[in-house]
Enzyme design. Structure first.
Site, PDB file in Angstrom:
ATOM      1  NE  ARG A 244      42.126  44.260  46.617  1.00 27.68           N
ATOM      2  CZ  ARG A 244      42.585  43.371  45.762  1.00 27.68           C
ATOM      3  NH1 ARG A 244      42.860  42.145  46.186  1.00 27.68           N
ATOM      4  NH2 ARG A 244      42.772  43.660  44.500  1.00 27.68           N
ATOM      5  CD  GLU A 273      48.534  41.695  51.352  1.00 27.35           C
ATOM      6  OE1 GLU A 273      49.169  41.807  50.282  1.00 27.35           O
ATOM      7  OE2 GLU A 273      47.399  41.214  51.414  1.00 27.35           O
ATOM      8  CG  HIS A 291      47.890  39.257  47.906  1.00 28.49           C
ATOM      9  ND1 HIS A 291      47.685  40.565  48.242  1.00 28.49           N
ATOM     10  CD2 HIS A 291      46.974  38.996  46.920  1.00 28.49           C
ATOM     11  CE1 HIS A 291      46.714  41.073  47.514  1.00 28.49           C
ATOM     12  NE2 HIS A 291      46.264  40.133  46.706  1.00 28.49           N
TER      13      HIS A 291
END
Length: 319
Positions: A244, A273, A291
């Site tokens: 994360r 992000e 990601h």
């Protein structure tokens, strides 16, 4: 009819299973700001990391019975509040473990052999092949190195399985896990199965002893590794974060890379992000991906089927 909004998509395998049970599955993306109007007509929503399911949205959807996360982390969902309201919350902790673990090693190999830098520089119009060969001739092997794993659940154990198979020394830390049996399959003329028991150690020991440290923990609302933790690491060691954004303090990480304290970092997740810090992205000792830890064909199929099974178990098949 059970109506499901797969707002961040679902693999065709999962969609087919649900539709064969006479569920309506809608996959057209609804913007976050429009969900308040659209979601109240649905019984379930399937999300990944993009769609947020917070208290206000939950309160606006009295018919909502299931929130399903196509992935592991649940930090984009107000889980406790949803469950207090009688809404089931599911995720898929097992489906993508292999894919995430393989991405960890993709980055580790890339950093160890400067692949990320070679790919940027060798294709330049003014690239000097001989100079680059000399510059990147001092890579390192992973065999014999110490791999630190923070978070020793399914993904962490899959990382350990690969690392042990490669001849790495594995140190794992997890306050909820004392030890884990790691099954390793060796293939030659016939397959051989070995079981290695890995006992967890203190976080401080992982910091001090590891050449590579990889994180496999949920978001805890703060950085687990910052300036003080980095100071305790080996000089020239590496950090990998596919868990994360924010698990590693990005400012402290960048400072350590600039000073040479860290040999490199690999990042698949970021604080901001989808617009991460450009200075971090462009640093020559950073290997990055957008990601994609669970983004393999196999993992997405597994996720789709696992979600469908859980939703079907919750509601049952319709005639």
């Amino acid at each position: 009819m059970i109506k499901i909004l797969a707002n961040d998509g679902i693999h065709p395998d999962g969609k087919t299973l649900l539709e064969e049970a006479n569920y309506q599955v809608d996959t057209e993306k609804v913007a976050q700001e429009d969900l308040m109007e659209v979601l109240p007509s649905y019984d379930a929503i399937i999300v990944r990391s993009a769609t947020k399911v917070r208290k206000e949205l939950i309160d606006a959807c009295p018919n909502l019975k299931v929130i399903a996360r196509a992935g592991v982390g649940l930090d984009n969902i107000d889980v406790d509040y949803a469950r207090d309201k009688g809404i089931a919350v599911y995720n898929t902790p097992a489906a993508s473990s292999q894919s995430v673990a393989e991405l960890v090693f993709t980055h580790m190999f890339s950093l160890a052999r400067f692949v990320h830098r070679s790919n940027r520089e060798l294709v330049a119009d003014d690239a000097n092949f001989k100079a680059l060969k000399k510059a990147y001739s001092e890579g390192t092997q992973l065999r014999g190195k110490t791999l630190g794993i923070i978070g020793f659940g399914r993904i962490g154990q899959e990382v350990a399985r690969i690392g042990i198979g490669m001849g790495m020394n594995v140190l794992a830390s997890d306050p909820m896990v004392d030890e884990a049996d790691i099954d390793i399959m060796l293939y030659a003329t016939k397959s051989i199965r070995l079981t290695v028991t890995v006992e967890t150690v203190d976080f401080e020991e992982v910091l001090a002893q590891s050449d590579f440290i990889t994180f496999h923990v949920p978001s805890v609302g703060r950085a687990l590794i910052g300036k003080d933790e980095i100071a305790k690491m080996k000089d020239g060691s590496f950090i990998i974060n596919t868990a994360r954004g924010g698990i590693a303090d990005e400012d402290a990480l960048l400072e350590a890379l600039k000073s040479g304290k860290l040999g490199g970092a690999a990042l698949d997740v970021f604080v901001n992000e989808p617009t991460p810090n450009p200075e971090l992205l462009q640093h020559p000792s950073v290997s990055v991906t957008p990601h994609i830890g669970a983004s393999t064909v196999e993992a997405q199929a597994n996720i789709g089927r696992e979600l469908a099974d859980k939703i079907l178990e919750h509601f049952g098949a319709l005639d």
